[in-house]
Scaffold this motif. Structure first.
Motif, short mmCIF file in Angstrom:
data_model
loop_
_atom_site.label_atom_id
_atom_site.label_comp_id
_atom_site.label_asym_id
_atom_site.label_seq_id
_atom_site.Cartn_x
_atom_site.Cartn_y
_atom_site.Cartn_z
N PRO A 65 0.80 -1.23 0.00
CA PRO A 65 0.00 0.00 0.00
C PRO A 65 0.83 1.27 0.00
CG PRO A 65 -0.11 -1.10 2.13
CD PRO A 65 0.54 -2.06 1.19
N SER A 66 2.09 1.19 0.45
CA SER A 66 2.94 2.38 0.44
C SER A 66 3.34 2.78 -0.97
CB SER A 66 4.19 2.15 1.29
OG SER A 66 5.00 1.14 0.72
N LYS A 67 3.12 1.89 -1.93
CA LYS A 67 3.48 2.18 -3.32
C LYS A 67 2.38 2.93 -4.07
CE LYS A 67 7.41 0.03 -2.95
NZ LYS A 67 8.67 0.81 -2.92
N ILE A 68 1.20 3.05 -3.43
CA ILE A 68 0.15 3.86 -4.06
C ILE A 68 0.63 5.31 -4.09
CG2 ILE A 68 -2.24 4.65 -3.90
CD1 ILE A 68 -2.86 2.09 -2.35
N ARG A 69 0.44 5.98 -5.19
CA ARG A 69 0.95 7.35 -5.33
C ARG A 69 -0.08 8.34 -4.78
NH1 ARG A 69 3.57 8.34 -11.08
NH2 ARG A 69 4.63 9.96 -9.86
N TYR A 70 -0.27 8.24 -3.46
CA TYR A 70 -1.27 9.08 -2.80
C TYR A 70 -1.05 10.56 -3.10
CZ TYR A 70 -1.90 4.89 0.13
OH TYR A 70 -2.11 3.61 0.59
N ASN A 71 0.21 10.95 -3.15
CA ASN A 71 0.52 12.36 -3.34
C ASN A 71 0.30 12.83 -4.77
OD1 ASN A 71 2.65 10.72 -4.14
ND2 ASN A 71 4.18 12.34 -3.87
N LYS A 72 0.07 11.91 -5.69
CA LYS A 72 -0.15 12.27 -7.09
C LYS A 72 -1.62 12.17 -7.49
CE LYS A 72 4.29 12.78 -7.99
NZ LYS A 72 4.87 14.11 -8.32
N PHE A 96 -1.63 0.34 15.01
CA PHE A 96 -2.03 1.14 13.85
C PHE A 96 -1.85 2.62 14.16
CE2 PHE A 96 -5.25 3.61 11.54
CZ PHE A 96 -5.00 3.21 10.23
N SER A 97 -1.39 3.36 13.18
CA SER A 97 -1.37 4.82 13.26
C SER A 97 -1.59 5.37 11.86
CB SER A 97 -0.05 5.33 13.84
OG SER A 97 1.03 5.00 13.00
N SER A 98 -2.13 6.58 11.80
CA SER A 98 -2.47 7.19 10.52
C SER A 98 -2.20 8.69 10.58
CB SER A 98 -3.94 6.92 10.19
OG SER A 98 -4.34 7.61 9.02
N VAL A 99 -1.85 9.27 9.45
CA VAL A 99 -1.62 10.71 9.41
C VAL A 99 -2.92 11.49 9.37
CG1 VAL A 99 0.61 10.43 8.26
CG2 VAL A 99 -1.45 10.78 6.88
N ASP A 100 -4.04 10.79 9.12
CA ASP A 100 -5.34 11.44 9.04
C ASP A 100 -6.40 10.46 9.52
OD1 ASP A 100 -7.29 13.37 8.42
OD2 ASP A 100 -6.22 13.98 6.60
N LYS A 101 -7.65 10.76 9.29
CA LYS A 101 -8.75 9.91 9.72
C LYS A 101 -8.66 8.53 9.07
CE LYS A 101 -10.77 13.43 11.84
NZ LYS A 101 -10.89 13.52 13.31
N ALA A 102 -9.06 7.50 9.84
CA ALA A 102 -8.99 6.14 9.29
C ALA A 102 -9.91 5.22 10.07
CB ALA A 102 -7.56 5.60 9.35
N ILE A 103 -10.40 4.20 9.38
CA ILE A 103 -11.15 3.10 9.99
C ILE A 103 -10.57 1.80 9.44
CG2 ILE A 103 -13.37 1.88 10.10
CD1 ILE A 103 -13.55 4.34 11.73
N LYS A 157 -3.47 15.41 3.33
CA LYS A 157 -2.11 15.95 3.27
C LYS A 157 -1.28 15.32 2.14
CE LYS A 157 -2.09 16.81 8.25
NZ LYS A 157 -1.42 16.51 9.54
N LYS A 158 -1.88 14.34 1.47
CA LYS A 158 -1.21 13.66 0.35
C LYS A 158 0.12 13.03 0.77
CE LYS A 158 -4.44 14.96 -2.58
NZ LYS A 158 -5.29 15.72 -1.64
N GLU A 159 0.14 12.41 1.95
CA GLU A 159 1.35 11.74 2.42
C GLU A 159 1.61 10.48 1.60
OE1 GLU A 159 3.43 12.69 4.75
OE2 GLU A 159 2.35 14.41 5.57
N ARG A 160 2.88 10.17 1.38
CA ARG A 160 3.24 8.98 0.62
C ARG A 160 2.90 7.71 1.39
NH1 ARG A 160 6.85 8.84 -3.63
NH2 ARG A 160 6.30 6.63 -3.54
N ASN A 161 3.08 7.72 2.72
CA ASN A 161 2.79 6.57 3.56
C ASN A 161 1.81 6.99 4.65
OD1 ASN A 161 4.73 4.61 2.37
ND2 ASN A 161 6.23 6.13 3.06
N PRO A 162 0.52 7.01 4.33
CA PRO A 162 -0.45 7.62 5.25
C PRO A 162 -0.80 6.78 6.48
CG PRO A 162 -1.57 6.76 3.32
CD PRO A 162 -0.10 6.60 3.07
N PHE A 163 -0.39 5.49 6.52
CA PHE A 163 -0.71 4.69 7.71
C PHE A 163 0.34 3.62 7.93
CE2 PHE A 163 -2.47 2.07 4.38
CZ PHE A 163 -2.30 0.77 4.81
#
Length: 704
Positions: free
Chosen positions: A596-603, A627-634, A676-682
């Protein structure tokens, strides 16, 4: 466009929504809806049985003409049902008030709600509620009547501080009983027991001056005043939770007949004077019997040759209490008409559980047994049973122009479906943590109804009553740990559960309403039996305040198993007040990746992501998940909400859970906001108990 996208439209032109979805796939759900939001009035009664309402059951008793079977009438509720929809297989989330109300308000099943069993006055979790989701959807919100979820010292909440008043859980205004026990009596300053009771306006105790105020009238008059003020203002839609404490507990009578007329000029009215707060606050408390019942008689010995005898006073009281609720419904509906908002108001009427045999009357009164009117209807069970009579409740929904008249909804549904239903009506998806589904497709006939989850768990000592109407196996039946799940249109039922291996009884309640024919011995249902045993472990989180005999059982894995590494992802545009359940939104991107870290969230020009796949458990055992996340998550594993990092979540804060997994593959869904378009959001990791190292989670997908 898939069926889920199509079914969400409620506006005048389905074609227009198809065009919008096709041309602008990044549109959020709210932008696809008719922009006008309905007012929402949810009317909840306390211990009112399925069989207490005319159109659900009492009218049938009347038509039978059997003098040995007394009957009641509810003309205003009958009228309400004819002008909208009857939900004939609607379940309360629990068979007693506190957990039932907690599930209703939170949109969570009893497998996830924090109030379970008989936890009266426990603080409702500080999470999404009917109040705060509709508040954030632009609604003025209020509660009138019974609350009972404020918190107290029994549940170790801040030394008994009330941390969960309605105003702490998303309601702008509250007028009613804060504590559960107060709802047992229906006069704040008088009553058969004259116990200490407190009425609250927001956070101020206001009992003084409420002399001779029958609460059924008091809540109605106060609610009418609030509705009128909001309608006359007209700047925003309103949501009201009108929570009656009748006909539960002490069967106290009103002071007088219900005032005629109803609406703006008639019915019960707010006077506002100390000692005469409402227009029925005069006369003698606990004195008025409805004339239909005051001199009613019946064939007590089922022998037409002997003279009929009067109804016992207890049942005259019960029938008067039910009829008073019916009068209030007629009054309120007249008010909506007078204010010219009846066509723009979604009205829902329901009950918190089945009928009770409690009456809290002084010595000398006959016990209030529900079998006098067969308040449980054509079912077995009463309050505190997960048999149909304890949890199937009379439910009506009316919304002119959207819900057709004389509609009957027979598909099963449950009270925690109302939160996603109301957010849907407001033009928004439900929060991702919700266990329910929107019922608007069933109610309106527009689109395809998603299959919901009907699941109940509850503990109660004692036994079922020995009523002759019940099937033999359901009389004097030991309760203890009970559980219900609906699968493949069949009810799975367990009483007096000892372990996760106990078999479910299986019933087709559409044909066998008394649950007298257990189908579990049929070879053709062996597979369903095993599926039920697995499913109930895949939809709930244990709660140490309500320990179950199946809490320590390993969560079953899936068969067959996926073999390809990776996750499927979808991205979504929009701007929502909470992390949305994205299943019904239109995605604007998708793909499959091994990591999942390879998804280009920032793009990707999206704020929301849904990741789906499987995690592999190589060794059966207890695991620590972090678990931790840079933003909201379920994060959901199967249908278990493992991590709820949405409402009130502090970004990047680590969360931890221990779970006992069976070896194999377990489906996982991760709902993310990544503005925030983080590359690794969780970050999600697993650690087997006894292991010295924590390993990143490997994800898998099924081959297509």
């Amino acid at each position: 466009m898939n069926k889920k996208q199509n079914r969400k439209h409620l506006g005048p032109s389905g074609l227009m929504v198809i065009i919008l979805c096709t041309l602008m796939p990044s549109l959020g759900l709210a932008q696809q809806k008719n922009p006008q939001k309905p007012n929402i009035l949810f009317i909840y009664t306390d211990d009112l049985g399925y069989g207490d309402i005319g159109v659900f059951f009492q009218n049938q008793r009347k038509e039978e003409g059997d003098k040995a079977k007394p009957w009641m009438s509810t003309p205003n509720l009958d009228k309400l049902a004819k002008s909208g929809a009857m939900l004939t297989q609607h379940y309360a989330a629990a068979p007693v008030c506190a957990p039932s109300r907690a599930s209703l308000l939170s949109g969570l099943s009893q497998g996830h709600a924090n109030v379970r069993n008989n936890q009266f006055d426990k603080a409702l979790a500080n999470n999404h509620t009917l109040g705060n989701v509709l508040q954030r959807a632009g609604y003025a919100t209020s509660v009138f009547g019974k609350w009972g979820l404020q918190g107290d010292r029994r549940w170790s909440y801040n030394n008994g501080e009330w941390t969960a008043r309605p105003t702490d859980r998303g309601f702008d205004y509250f007028y009613g009983y804060m504590q559960h026990r107060d709802g047992h009596e229906h006069y704040p300053n008088e009553g058969l027991y004259r116990g200490k009771k407190s009425v609250w306006e927001n956070n101020t105790e206001i009992k003084d001056g409420l002399d001779k105020c029958y609460t059924g009238d008091l809540w109605t008059a106060a609610a009418k005043r609030w509705i009128t003020s909001k309608a006359e203002n007209g700047s925003q839609p309103f949501f009201m939770f009108l929570s009656y404490d009748t006909p539960h507990a002490v069967l106290e009578l009103p002071t007088q007949a219900y005032p005629e007329g109803g609406g703006l000029k008639g019915g019960v009215q707010w006077v506002g004077k100390h000692g005469q707060m409402i227009n029925t606050a005069n006369g003698e408390p606990d004195s008025y019997f409805h004339p239909d019942y005051e001199h009613a008689t019946y064939d007590h010995d089922n022998d037409h040759k002997t003279a009929e005898i009067p109804w016992p006073e207890t049942f005259k009281r019960y029938a008067t209490s039910v009829r008073r609720i019916d009068d209030a419904i007629g009054d309120i509906m007249k008010l909506l008409k007078d204010l010219k908002i009846e066509d723009t108001t979604l009205v829902v009427f329901s009950s918190d559980n089945g009928p009770s045999k409690e009456s809290y009357l002084p010595e000398g009164f006959v016990e209030n047994t529900p079998d006098f009117f067969d308040s449980f209807g054509p079912f077995d069970g009463i309050k505190r049973d997960v048999l149909e009579g304890g949890i199937r409740v009379p439910t009506i929904a009316r919304w002119p122009g959207s819900i057709p008249e004389n509609k009957v909804v027979t598909t099963p549904n449950i009270s925690y479906d109302w939160l996603p239903t109301f957010t849907d009506a407001a033009g928004l998806p439900s929060p991702a943590n919700s266990d329910g589904v929107s019922l608007l497709p069933s109610l309106t006939g527009v689109g395809d109804q998603d299959q919901g989850l009907v699941y109940i768990e509850y503990f109660q000592r004692e036994k079922t009553p020995d009523y002759e109407e019940f099937s033999l196996q359901n009389r004097n039946r030991r309760r203890n740990e009970m559980q219900l799940i609906l699968m493949e249109d069949l009810i799975g039922l367990r009483y007096d559960i000892k372990s996760a291996n106990d078999d479910f009884e299986i019933y087709d309640v559409s044909k066998d309403t008394r649950q007298g024919k257990n189908l579990a011995s049929q070879d053709s249902l062996n597979h369903l039996q095993q599926m039920m045993k697995k499913r109930v472990l895949q939809i709930r989180m244990p709660d140490t305040s309500a320990v179950r005999p199946y809490d320590g059982e390993a969560i079953p894995a899936l068969r067959p198993q996926p073999r390809s590494k990776g996750l499927r992802w979808k991205s979504y545009g929009g701007n929502f007040p909470w992390l949305p359940k994205m299943d019904d939104l239109v995605n604007n991107g998708s793909g499959t990746v091994k990591n999942p870290s390879k998804i280009r969230y920032n793009k990707i020009n999206s704020d929301y992501f849904l990741l789906e796949g499987y995690i592999e458990i190589k060794t059966k055992g207890n695991y620590e998940l972090r678990f931790s996340s840079v933003d909201k998550a379920i994060v959901r594993v199967h249908d278990i909400t493992v991590f709820d990092a949405d409402y009130g979540y502090n970004p990047s804060a680590e969360m931890m859970e221990n779970m006992y997994f069976e070896e194999g593959f377990h489906p996982i869904r991760i709902y993310l906001k990544n503005s925030k378009k983080e590359r690794n959001p969780f970050i999600l990791s697993l650690k087997l108990e006894g292991s010295s190292s924590t390993a990143p989670v490997e994800f898998f997908v099924r081959d297509t």
